[in-house]
Motif scaffolding. Structure first.
Motif, PDB file in Angstrom:
ATOM      1  N   UNK A 123     -23.380  36.206  34.676  1.00 46.18           N
ATOM      2  CA  UNK A 123     -23.275  36.515  33.236  1.00 46.18           C
ATOM      3  C   UNK A 123     -22.594  37.847  32.916  1.00 46.18           C
ATOM      4  N   UNK A 124     -22.145  38.584  33.914  1.00 47.58           N
ATOM      5  CA  UNK A 124     -21.484  39.860  33.659  1.00 47.58           C
ATOM      6  C   UNK A 124     -20.060  39.853  34.205  1.00 47.58           C
ATOM      7  N   UNK A 125     -19.130  40.503  33.495  1.00 47.27           N
ATOM      8  CA  UNK A 125     -17.759  40.563  34.008  1.00 47.27           C
ATOM      9  C   UNK A 125     -17.673  41.415  35.267  1.00 47.27           C
ATOM     10  N   UNK A 126     -17.132  40.835  36.338  1.00 43.65           N
ATOM     11  CA  UNK A 126     -16.833  41.646  37.523  1.00 43.65           C
ATOM     12  C   UNK A 126     -15.358  42.056  37.472  1.00 43.65           C
ATOM     13  N   UNK A 127     -14.621  41.492  36.519  1.00 39.98           N
ATOM     14  CA  UNK A 127     -13.237  41.876  36.298  1.00 39.98           C
ATOM     15  C   UNK A 127     -12.822  41.481  34.900  1.00 39.98           C
ATOM     16  N   UNK A 128     -12.038  42.346  34.256  1.00 39.83           N
ATOM     17  CA  UNK A 128     -11.593  42.094  32.888  1.00 39.83           C
ATOM     18  C   UNK A 128     -10.258  42.786  32.685  1.00 39.83           C
ATOM     19  N   UNK A 129      -9.287  42.062  32.119  1.00 40.06           N
ATOM     20  CA  UNK A 129      -7.963  42.652  31.933  1.00 40.06           C
ATOM     21  C   UNK A 129      -7.261  42.019  30.743  1.00 40.06           C
ATOM     22  N   UNK A 130      -6.362  42.796  30.134  1.00 38.93           N
ATOM     23  CA  UNK A 130      -5.484  42.279  29.085  1.00 38.93           C
ATOM     24  C   UNK A 130      -4.042  42.570  29.483  1.00 38.93           C
ATOM     25  N   UNK A 131      -3.159  41.605  29.229  1.00 37.64           N
ATOM     26  CA  UNK A 131      -1.734  41.777  29.510  1.00 37.64           C
ATOM     27  C   UNK A 131      -0.988  40.618  28.860  1.00 37.64           C
ATOM     28  N   UNK A 132       0.200  40.899  28.365  1.00 37.62           N
ATOM     29  CA  UNK A 132       0.975  39.847  27.709  1.00 37.62           C
ATOM     30  C   UNK A 132       1.373  38.740  28.672  1.00 37.62           C
ATOM     31  N   UNK A 133       1.528  39.099  29.957  1.00 36.90           N
ATOM     32  CA  UNK A 133       1.834  38.103  30.979  1.00 36.90           C
ATOM     33  C   UNK A 133       0.516  37.608  31.569  1.00 36.90           C
ATOM     34  N   UNK A 134       0.199  36.356  31.313  1.00 34.61           N
ATOM     35  CA  UNK A 134      -1.123  35.841  31.703  1.00 34.61           C
ATOM     36  C   UNK A 134      -1.399  35.904  33.207  1.00 34.61           C
ATOM     37  N   UNK A 135      -0.470  35.509  34.086  1.00 34.36           N
ATOM     38  CA  UNK A 135      -0.762  35.644  35.515  1.00 34.36           C
ATOM     39  C   UNK A 135      -1.080  37.082  35.925  1.00 34.36           C
ATOM     40  N   UNK A 136      -0.390  38.042  35.301  1.00 29.56           N
ATOM     41  CA  UNK A 136      -0.680  39.452  35.589  1.00 29.56           C
ATOM     42  C   UNK A 136      -2.082  39.815  35.124  1.00 29.56           C
ATOM     43  N   UNK A 137      -2.462  39.349  33.933  1.00 27.02           N
ATOM     44  CA  UNK A 137      -3.813  39.619  33.432  1.00 27.02           C
ATOM     45  C   UNK A 137      -4.851  39.022  34.362  1.00 27.02           C
ATOM     46  N   UNK A 138      -4.594  37.791  34.830  1.00 21.81           N
ATOM     47  CA  UNK A 138      -5.548  37.158  35.751  1.00 21.81           C
ATOM     48  C   UNK A 138      -5.670  37.959  37.041  1.00 21.81           C
ATOM     49  N   UNK A 139      -4.530  38.325  37.649  1.00 24.92           N
ATOM     50  CA  UNK A 139      -4.580  39.043  38.929  1.00 24.92           C
ATOM     51  C   UNK A 139      -5.309  40.370  38.785  1.00 24.92           C
ATOM     52  N   UNK A 140      -5.106  41.058  37.669  1.00 28.16           N
ATOM     53  CA  UNK A 140      -5.782  42.345  37.470  1.00 28.16           C
ATOM     54  C   UNK A 140      -7.287  42.151  37.273  1.00 28.16           C
ATOM     55  N   UNK A 141      -7.663  41.092  36.564  1.00 30.60           N
ATOM     56  CA  UNK A 141      -9.089  40.809  36.406  1.00 30.60           C
ATOM     57  C   UNK A 141      -9.715  40.459  37.754  1.00 30.60           C
ATOM     58  N   UNK A 142      -9.014  39.674  38.546  1.00 31.12           N
ATOM     59  CA  UNK A 142      -9.493  39.296  39.872  1.00 31.12           C
ATOM     60  C   UNK A 142      -9.651  40.519  40.764  1.00 31.12           C
ATOM     61  N   UNK A 143      -8.717  41.444  40.675  1.00 28.53           N
ATOM     62  CA  UNK A 143      -8.752  42.645  41.514  1.00 28.53           C
ATOM     63  C   UNK A 143      -9.851  43.620  41.087  1.00 28.53           C
ATOM     64  N   UNK A 144     -10.452  43.383  39.915  1.00 29.41           N
ATOM     65  CA  UNK A 144     -11.568  44.237  39.503  1.00 29.41           C
ATOM     66  C   UNK A 144     -12.699  44.192  40.513  1.00 29.41           C
ATOM     67  N   UNK A 145     -12.961  43.023  41.073  1.00 25.61           N
ATOM     68  CA  UNK A 145     -13.941  42.861  42.148  1.00 25.61           C
ATOM     69  C   UNK A 145     -13.645  41.517  42.798  1.00 25.61           C
ATOM     70  N   UNK A 146     -12.704  41.515  43.716  1.00 20.11           N
ATOM     71  CA  UNK A 146     -12.244  40.271  44.325  1.00 20.11           C
ATOM     72  C   UNK A 146     -13.311  39.595  45.181  1.00 20.11           C
ATOM     73  N   UNK A 147     -14.311  40.360  45.633  1.00 15.27           N
ATOM     74  CA  UNK A 147     -15.384  39.770  46.428  1.00 15.27           C
ATOM     75  C   UNK A 147     -16.345  38.998  45.516  1.00 15.27           C
TER      76      UNK A 147
END
Length: 221
Positions: free
Chosen positions: A88-112
């Motif tokens: 229920x808590x974000x382990x990654x959160x990102x905003x970016x106009x390019x969606x794949x970039x936003x996803x990768x940055x959110x994933x890298x917030x805590x990839x484990x």
């Protein structure tokens, strides 16, 4: 209308009757020994309860909680946003106009912690984003729309549930109810609109435009 309803009822101390309608029984609640069901608020539309499941096995009690956390988090942003949720808590959160970039940055917030989590998008999921998500196990993806090519990629995942949701709206939207022993705590939702340009700077050096943008993101996050 929703805020007026909540504020008037809470302030006046009226007896509040909530008429939820059962949509379905769940296999069990948060744990196997607990019973669980999902109910809809007839005064609301949209939200996770009314989401359309496009793929995957039935949702569990915990799935719905996590999916709601993902959907409400990204719905707070006007910019293209991606949230990766774990418990229920974000382990990654990102905003970016390019969606794949936003996803990768959110994933890298805590990839484990992202492994086995839930991903929320507030824009149509593109095929490029679906490709960027390859190699990571997710249990749920929730978004307002999906490109057909993205669905083609995502539906190959047997363990993935794909949800299409709309923003929640209606008379009950701005009420936060927490059940406690002996009763409940009820308050209006924390949905204040913030305008960074109106913030008062109290430091000797004012933040740059870039820093102010980062602070606005951090405050909302």
């Amino acid at each position: 209308v929703a805020k007026t309803w909540a504020q008037e009822h809470i302030k006046a101390g009226d007896e509040i009757v909530l008429g939820f309608a059962k949509l379905a029984d769940l296999r069990y609640g948060e744990n196997p020994h607990q019973r669980g069901s999902v109910f809809a608020d007839p005064l609301q539309t949209g939200g996770i309860v009314n989401a359309r499941q496009l793929h995957g096995i039935d949702l569990s009690f915990t799935n719905l909680l996590d999916a709601d956390a993902a959907w409400t988090t990204v719905s707070d942003f006007t910019e293209p946003a991606v949230a990766v949720i774990k418990h229920t808590n974000p382990c990654g959160l990102a905003v970016h106009d390019d969606q794949p970039t936003a996803y990768r940055r959110a994933f890298e917030g805590d990839s484990v912690s992202a492994y086995g989590g839930i991903v929320g998008f507030n824009r149509k999921v593109t095929a490029a984003t679906a490709e960027a998500m390859r190699g990571v196990l997710y249990h749920i993806i929730v978004a307002p729309e999906y490109e057909p090519a993205a669905l083609e990629v995502l539906k190959k995942r047997k363990q993935l549930r794909i949800l299409q949701a709309d923003p929640a709206s209606g008379a009950g939207e701005s009420v936060d109810i927490r059940v406690v022993s002996g009763g409940a705590l009820i308050q209006t939702a924390d949905d204040i609109e913030e305008e960074p340009s109106s913030w008062e700077v109290v430091t000797k050096r004012a933040p740059t435009t870039s820093e102010l943008s980062d602070l606005a993101f951090a405050w909302r996050a």
